[in-house]
Design a protein around this motif. Structure first.
Motif, PDB file in Angstrom:
ATOM      1  N   LYS A  51      68.071  10.449  31.061  1.00 44.87           N
ATOM      2  CA  LYS A  51      66.854  11.258  31.107  1.00 44.87           C
ATOM      3  C   LYS A  51      66.682  11.956  29.763  1.00 44.87           C
ATOM      4  O   LYS A  51      67.483  12.821  29.382  1.00 44.87           O
ATOM      5  CB  LYS A  51      66.915  12.283  32.232  1.00 44.87           C
ATOM      6  CG  LYS A  51      65.606  13.048  32.430  1.00 44.87           C
ATOM      7  CD  LYS A  51      65.703  14.011  33.611  1.00 44.87           C
ATOM      8  CE  LYS A  51      64.410  14.805  33.787  1.00 44.87           C
ATOM      9  NZ  LYS A  51      64.499  15.765  34.916  1.00 44.87           N
ATOM     10  N   ALA A  52      65.642  11.554  29.041  1.00 46.31           N
ATOM     11  CA  ALA A  52      65.397  12.084  27.702  1.00 46.31           C
ATOM     12  C   ALA A  52      63.906  12.197  27.465  1.00 46.31           C
ATOM     13  O   ALA A  52      63.093  11.605  28.183  1.00 46.31           O
ATOM     14  CB  ALA A  52      66.039  11.183  26.649  1.00 46.31           C
ATOM     15  N   ALA A  53      63.545  12.973  26.456  1.00 43.78           N
ATOM     16  CA  ALA A  53      62.137  13.173  26.118  1.00 43.78           C
ATOM     17  C   ALA A  53      61.983  13.215  24.613  1.00 43.78           C
ATOM     18  O   ALA A  53      62.771  13.864  23.913  1.00 43.78           O
ATOM     19  CB  ALA A  53      61.604  14.467  26.733  1.00 43.78           C
ATOM     20  N   LYS A  54      60.967  12.509  24.124  1.00 43.46           N
ATOM     21  CA  LYS A  54      60.668  12.517  22.698  1.00 43.46           C
ATOM     22  C   LYS A  54      60.390  13.951  22.256  1.00 43.46           C
ATOM     23  O   LYS A  54      59.689  14.707  22.917  1.00 43.46           O
ATOM     24  CB  LYS A  54      59.465  11.637  22.408  1.00 43.46           C
ATOM     25  CG  LYS A  54      58.983  11.658  20.962  1.00 43.46           C
ATOM     26  CD  LYS A  54      57.762  10.767  20.798  1.00 43.46           C
ATOM     27  CE  LYS A  54      57.095  10.997  19.436  1.00 43.46           C
ATOM     28  NZ  LYS A  54      57.983  10.680  18.325  1.00 43.46           N
ATOM     29  N   ASP A  55      60.936  14.307  21.111  1.00 40.50           N
ATOM     30  CA  ASP A  55      60.715  15.635  20.549  1.00 40.50           C
ATOM     31  C   ASP A  55      60.002  15.494  19.206  1.00 40.50           C
ATOM     32  O   ASP A  55      58.791  15.534  19.125  1.00 40.50           O
ATOM     33  CB  ASP A  55      62.048  16.371  20.396  1.00 40.50           C
ATOM     34  CG  ASP A  55      61.883  17.874  20.336  1.00 40.50           C
ATOM     35  OD1 ASP A  55      60.743  18.332  20.241  1.00 40.50           O
ATOM     36  OD2 ASP A  55      62.905  18.587  20.379  1.00 40.50           O
ATOM     37  N   GLU A  56      60.759  15.250  18.174  1.00 45.36           N
ATOM     38  CA  GLU A  56      60.204  14.998  16.847  1.00 45.36           C
ATOM     39  C   GLU A  56      60.945  13.797  16.265  1.00 45.36           C
ATOM     40  O   GLU A  56      62.123  13.896  15.959  1.00 45.36           O
ATOM     41  CB  GLU A  56      60.366  16.222  15.940  1.00 45.36           C
ATOM     42  CG  GLU A  56      59.616  17.454  16.429  1.00 45.36           C
ATOM     43  CD  GLU A  56      59.886  18.655  15.543  1.00 45.36           C
ATOM     44  OE1 GLU A  56      60.683  18.510  14.589  1.00 45.36           O
ATOM     45  OE2 GLU A  56      59.318  19.723  15.804  1.00 45.36           O
ATOM     46  N   GLY A  57      60.286  12.691  16.130  1.00 51.58           N
ATOM     47  CA  GLY A  57      60.933  11.505  15.589  1.00 51.58           C
ATOM     48  C   GLY A  57      61.090  10.428  16.636  1.00 51.58           C
ATOM     49  O   GLY A  57      60.719  10.577  17.801  1.00 51.58           O
ATOM     50  N   ASN A  58      61.662   9.323  16.215  1.00 52.52           N
ATOM     51  CA  ASN A  58      61.881   8.164  17.085  1.00 52.52           C
ATOM     52  C   ASN A  58      63.366   8.060  17.400  1.00 52.52           C
ATOM     53  O   ASN A  58      64.134   7.420  16.676  1.00 52.52           O
ATOM     54  CB  ASN A  58      61.371   6.889  16.406  1.00 52.52           C
ATOM     55  CG  ASN A  58      59.881   6.964  16.125  1.00 52.52           C
ATOM     56  OD1 ASN A  58      59.090   7.293  17.003  1.00 52.52           O
ATOM     57  ND2 ASN A  58      59.495   6.682  14.887  1.00 52.52           N
ATOM     58  N   ALA A  59      63.792   8.718  18.459  1.00 51.16           N
ATOM     59  CA  ALA A  59      65.207   8.821  18.783  1.00 51.16           C
ATOM     60  C   ALA A  59      65.755   7.491  19.289  1.00 51.16           C
ATOM     61  O   ALA A  59      65.098   6.765  20.046  1.00 51.16           O
ATOM     62  CB  ALA A  59      65.416   9.906  19.818  1.00 51.16           C
ATOM     63  N   VAL A  60      66.993   7.224  18.889  1.00 47.11           N
ATOM     64  CA  VAL A  60      67.714   6.017  19.299  1.00 47.11           C
ATOM     65  C   VAL A  60      69.150   6.420  19.589  1.00 47.11           C
ATOM     66  O   VAL A  60      69.751   7.212  18.855  1.00 47.11           O
ATOM     67  CB  VAL A  60      67.682   4.941  18.187  1.00 47.11           C
ATOM     68  CG1 VAL A  60      68.512   3.726  18.599  1.00 47.11           C
ATOM     69  CG2 VAL A  60      66.246   4.538  17.873  1.00 47.11           C
ATOM     70  N   PHE A  61      69.733   5.858  20.665  1.00 47.18           N
ATOM     71  CA  PHE A  61      71.111   6.203  20.983  1.00 47.18           C
ATOM     72  C   PHE A  61      71.918   4.975  21.371  1.00 47.18           C
ATOM     73  O   PHE A  61      71.375   3.943  21.780  1.00 47.18           O
ATOM     74  CB  PHE A  61      71.177   7.243  22.115  1.00 47.18           C
ATOM     75  CG  PHE A  61      70.588   6.785  23.424  1.00 47.18           C
ATOM     76  CD1 PHE A  61      71.360   6.096  24.353  1.00 47.18           C
ATOM     77  CD2 PHE A  61      69.258   7.062  23.743  1.00 47.18           C
ATOM     78  CE1 PHE A  61      70.824   5.685  25.561  1.00 47.18           C
ATOM     79  CE2 PHE A  61      68.715   6.663  24.947  1.00 47.18           C
ATOM     80  CZ  PHE A  61      69.499   5.966  25.859  1.00 47.18           C
ATOM     81  N   ASN A  62      73.231   5.098  21.234  1.00 42.63           N
ATOM     82  CA  ASN A  62      74.206   4.124  21.727  1.00 42.63           C
ATOM     83  C   ASN A  62      75.025   4.774  22.834  1.00 42.63           C
ATOM     84  O   ASN A  62      75.152   6.007  22.880  1.00 42.63           O
ATOM     85  CB  ASN A  62      75.155   3.675  20.618  1.00 42.63           C
ATOM     86  CG  ASN A  62      74.456   2.969  19.474  1.00 42.63           C
ATOM     87  OD1 ASN A  62      73.331   2.493  19.620  1.00 42.63           O
ATOM     88  ND2 ASN A  62      75.119   2.909  18.325  1.00 42.63           N
ATOM     89  N   LEU A  63      75.606   3.953  23.711  1.00 39.55           N
ATOM     90  CA  LEU A  63      76.553   4.421  24.710  1.00 39.55           C
ATOM     91  C   LEU A  63      77.916   3.811  24.410  1.00 39.55           C
ATOM     92  O   LEU A  63      78.017   2.615  24.123  1.00 39.55           O
ATOM     93  CB  LEU A  63      76.112   4.035  26.119  1.00 39.55           C
ATOM     94  CG  LEU A  63      74.758   4.580  26.586  1.00 39.55           C
ATOM     95  CD1 LEU A  63      74.464   4.108  28.010  1.00 39.55           C
ATOM     96  CD2 LEU A  63      74.709   6.104  26.508  1.00 39.55           C
ATOM     97  N   LEU A  64      78.966   4.639  24.453  1.00 33.87           N
ATOM     98  CA  LEU A  64      80.321   4.172  24.175  1.00 33.87           C
ATOM     99  C   LEU A  64      81.225   4.552  25.336  1.00 33.87           C
ATOM    100  O   LEU A  64      81.161   5.669  25.849  1.00 33.87           O
ATOM    101  CB  LEU A  64      80.868   4.780  22.882  1.00 33.87           C
ATOM    102  CG  LEU A  64      80.215   4.369  21.565  1.00 33.87           C
ATOM    103  CD1 LEU A  64      78.972   5.207  21.264  1.00 33.87           C
ATOM    104  CD2 LEU A  64      81.200   4.492  20.417  1.00 33.87           C
ATOM    105  N   ASP A  65      82.092   3.617  25.724  1.00 34.37           N
ATOM    106  CA  ASP A  65      83.051   3.838  26.800  1.00 34.37           C
ATOM    107  C   ASP A  65      84.447   3.630  26.237  1.00 34.37           C
ATOM    108  O   ASP A  65      84.799   2.521  25.814  1.00 34.37           O
ATOM    109  CB  ASP A  65      82.780   2.868  27.952  1.00 34.37           C
ATOM    110  CG  ASP A  65      83.757   3.039  29.100  1.00 34.37           C
ATOM    111  OD1 ASP A  65      84.297   4.157  29.261  1.00 34.37           O
ATOM    112  OD2 ASP A  65      83.980   2.067  29.840  1.00 34.37           O
ATOM    113  N   ASN A  66      85.245   4.716  26.200  1.00 33.82           N
ATOM    114  CA  ASN A  66      86.600   4.657  25.639  1.00 33.82           C
ATOM    115  C   ASN A  66      86.619   4.035  24.244  1.00 33.82           C
ATOM    116  O   ASN A  66      87.482   3.223  23.905  1.00 33.82           O
ATOM    117  CB  ASN A  66      87.536   3.896  26.578  1.00 33.82           C
ATOM    118  CG  ASN A  66      87.823   4.670  27.852  1.00 33.82           C
ATOM    119  OD1 ASN A  66      87.755   5.904  27.881  1.00 33.82           O
ATOM    120  ND2 ASN A  66      88.123   3.951  28.931  1.00 33.82           N
TER     121      ASN A  66
END
Length: 585
Positions: free
Chosen positions: A518-533
């Motif tokens: 659950k995320a919302a654009k703020d300022e910019g084009n956000a991008v994320f990765n998910l890491l497990d261990n």
């Protein structure tokens, strides 16, 4: 007493009883009086002691900023504003209740459990003696039971927890400086430095205290004057930072020391320089063989250079150092500062246990009625009725009790566990079953770069040109992570490139999951990765370029049974982040 049996057996029993009683007496006195031994503080066994303390700011002396009335100023002005609302009798009742509510044995028990071994008591002289202007006979001192009784109770609570109590005269007769709130000073009256009678009262008070506590080994020392800030040579030097000789300050501290030593040759005497404890020009060498130098540290860097001058004084004059006040910053700043001073054999006392706000162990809640009073005082709302105001202020006083406070375990974790290790532990238990939700703000406890990574982790407000703030939202947690409250929920905001958060997850049963971010654009084009261990399981997931909260699905994430360190890594910031939801496929 009638005795039947062998006399030798009786003698052995009496001897054993005496040993037990002597042992109990030694336990009651702890490890003996704290002493200066060259550059360190030691106990009666000559063992080095690192004081890890907390100041009880706001109990005997209210400073306005602690309760969001910094614009009003000194405690006596706060009282006057309250009296305008509820009258003198109710004001007196509120302040009497304040002293019995704000700090109790449960506070001291809790601090001992968290890891503190000492308490610094900021005393207001007016609880122990009359103000100069109120004395019925000029030159005589009228003693008040209230302050001494409160101190006796606090000492008993400290003794029960084997904690040292350091007495700190925080508000002196007349006031010791141009920072008015820290000493509740009336600027229209003669200050401490402008009145020999005020100085005589201060000397007499210290002698009275020393006589009362001379044989109490759990009294750790006498911090004889808090943060003097006065230009003796030049009145325009209002805080004394440019003072070259500090002659009146040294003279008064020497006279206080002499008065104490007439009745108490046991206790450590702690002195503070001008300019809030930092300007020792003209004061040294020390004049007693059992003294320590205090310095206060706020809003500057946490490196060795920040205490270099004090270490030089320690080496030159062979006297211990004590960081008698520090705090009002972020967990990252706390951990680095404590690690740095302890590695240099310097003990510390934090400021403060509780206030309205989030960056100390305990937070006093802000009730709606009290907020209405603040709005009125700030010209933003109507004047409350006397009944409504008294009810709100009564609740405000009740909310100072520890059972009504909000405990910030992230703060105490940073001050103790994180000083010793880079290991992370869960902030909350996250057991992943179908539809489990992990709130974004409940990331692990630990140091920056281990439990989270944030680019703005502290406030350096006394460092010119450095405009960082730590948690810009000022709620929930005291790390650098920016958290704000909206509609009864908490969100992480102001996320920058390369920042990340780690969550310890417990997975009872292996399976494939869809994770909804659950995320919302703020300022910019956000991008994320998910890491497990440490392994990337989803890459370059974009936060949609639309307004409002989005539920972003990341599918086919396999989670094995067991414990996981799960990270959300923002390769590009510019969004808000609320939660993770795990839906079993």
């Amino acid at each position: 007493m009638e005795f039947h049996g062998n006399e030798n057996s009786f003698a052995r029993r009496v001897a054993s009883l005496l040993v037990i009683l002597l042992s109990l007496g030694m336990l009651a006195q702890g490890q003996g009086f704290l002493k200066a031994n060259g550059p360190v503080i030691v106990n009666g066994k000559n063992e080095k002691v690192i004081l890890r303390g907390m100041g009880l700011g706001g109990w005997m002396l209210q400073e306005g900023y602690m309760f969001r009335v910094g614009n009003i100023g000194q405690q006596y002005k706060i009282k006057e504003k309250i009296q305008e609302l509820v009258g003198p009798e109710r004001t007196a009742t509120l302040y009497n209740n304040w002293l019995t509510s704000h700090t109790n044995k449960a506070d001291i028990d809790s601090m001992a459990a968290w890891g503190f071994n000492s308490i610094r008591l900021p005393m207001h002289y007016r609880l122990y003696t009359l103000a100069l202007e109120e004395e019925p006979v000029a030159g005589q001192q009228t003693w008040l039971d209230e302050g001494f009784a409160l101190t006796d109770s606090l000492l008993s609570w400290c003794k029960a927890n084997h904690m040292y109590l350091i007495l700190d005269l925080h508000a002196t007769p007349g006031g010791q400086g141009n920072d008015l709130p820290i000493s509740d000073r009336h600027p229209e009256r003669p200050s401490l430095w402008q009145s020999e009678a005020n100085q005589a009262k201060m000397i007499a008070l210290w002698k009275k205290l020393a006589a009362r506590y001379a044989n109490e080994a759990w009294i750790g020392g006498y911090d004889i004057i808090n943060e003097p800030n006065w230009g003796f040579e030049n009145a325009d030097d209002r805080i004394g930072s440019k003072e070259k000789t500090n002659a009146p300050l040294k003279k008064l501290m020497q006279e206080i020391t002499a008065a104490i030593r007439e009745v108490d040759k046991n206790h450590l005497i702690i002195i503070e320089g001008n300019s809030f404890g930092n300007n020792y020009n003209g004061i040294l060498p020390t004049w007693d063989n059992n003294m320590a130098l205090s310095f206060h540290k706020y809003g500057n860097f946490t490196d060795e250079a920040s205490i270099k001058h004090f270490k030089e004084l320690r080496a030159q004059y062979n006297v211990p150092l004590w960081m008698g006040e520090s705090g009002e910053n972020s967990n990252n700043w706390y951990q680095h500062t404590i690690s740095m001073v302890e590695s240099n054999d310097i003990g510390w006392a934090w400021w403060q246990e509780k206030k309205i706000g989030f960056n100390q162990p305990l937070e006093i809640k802000l009730n709606p009625g009290y907020q209405a009073i603040l709005d009125y005082w700030n010209g933003k709302g109507p004047k409350p009725s006397p009944e409504d105001a008294y009810a709100a202020l009564t609740q405000w006083v009740a909310d100072t009790r520890i059972e009504n406070n909000i405990y910030h375990k992230d703060v105490t974790d940073a001050m103790f566990r994180q000083v010793q290790t880079t290991a992370t532990i869960p902030f909350k238990s996250h057991v992943i079953t179908d539809n489990a939700v992990v709130k974004a703000v409940d990331y692990d406890l630990g140091r920056n770069l281990f439990a989270y990574s944030d680019l703005d982790t502290a406030s350096y407000h006394y460092t010119p040109g450095v405009n960082t703030r730590g948690n810009r939202g000022g709620v929930y947690r005291n790390d650098g992570v920016d958290i704000k409250s909206e509609n009864g929920d908490y969100n992480i905001f102001s996320i920058e490139d390369t920042e990340w958060l780690q969550y310890t997850l417990t997975v009872p049963k292996a399976g494939n999951y869809t994770i909804y971010v659950k995320a919302a654009k703020d300022e910019g084009n956000a991008v994320f990765n998910l890491l497990d261990n440490g392994r990337t399981v989803a890459t370059a997931v974009a936060v949609p370029d639309v307004q409002g909260w989005q539920r972003i699905a990341v599918k086919n994430i396999k989670l094995n049974k067991g414990e996981h360190q799960f990270r959300v890594y923002f390769t590009k910031g510019g969004c808000q982040f609320n939660q993770l939801e795990f839906q079993r496929q």
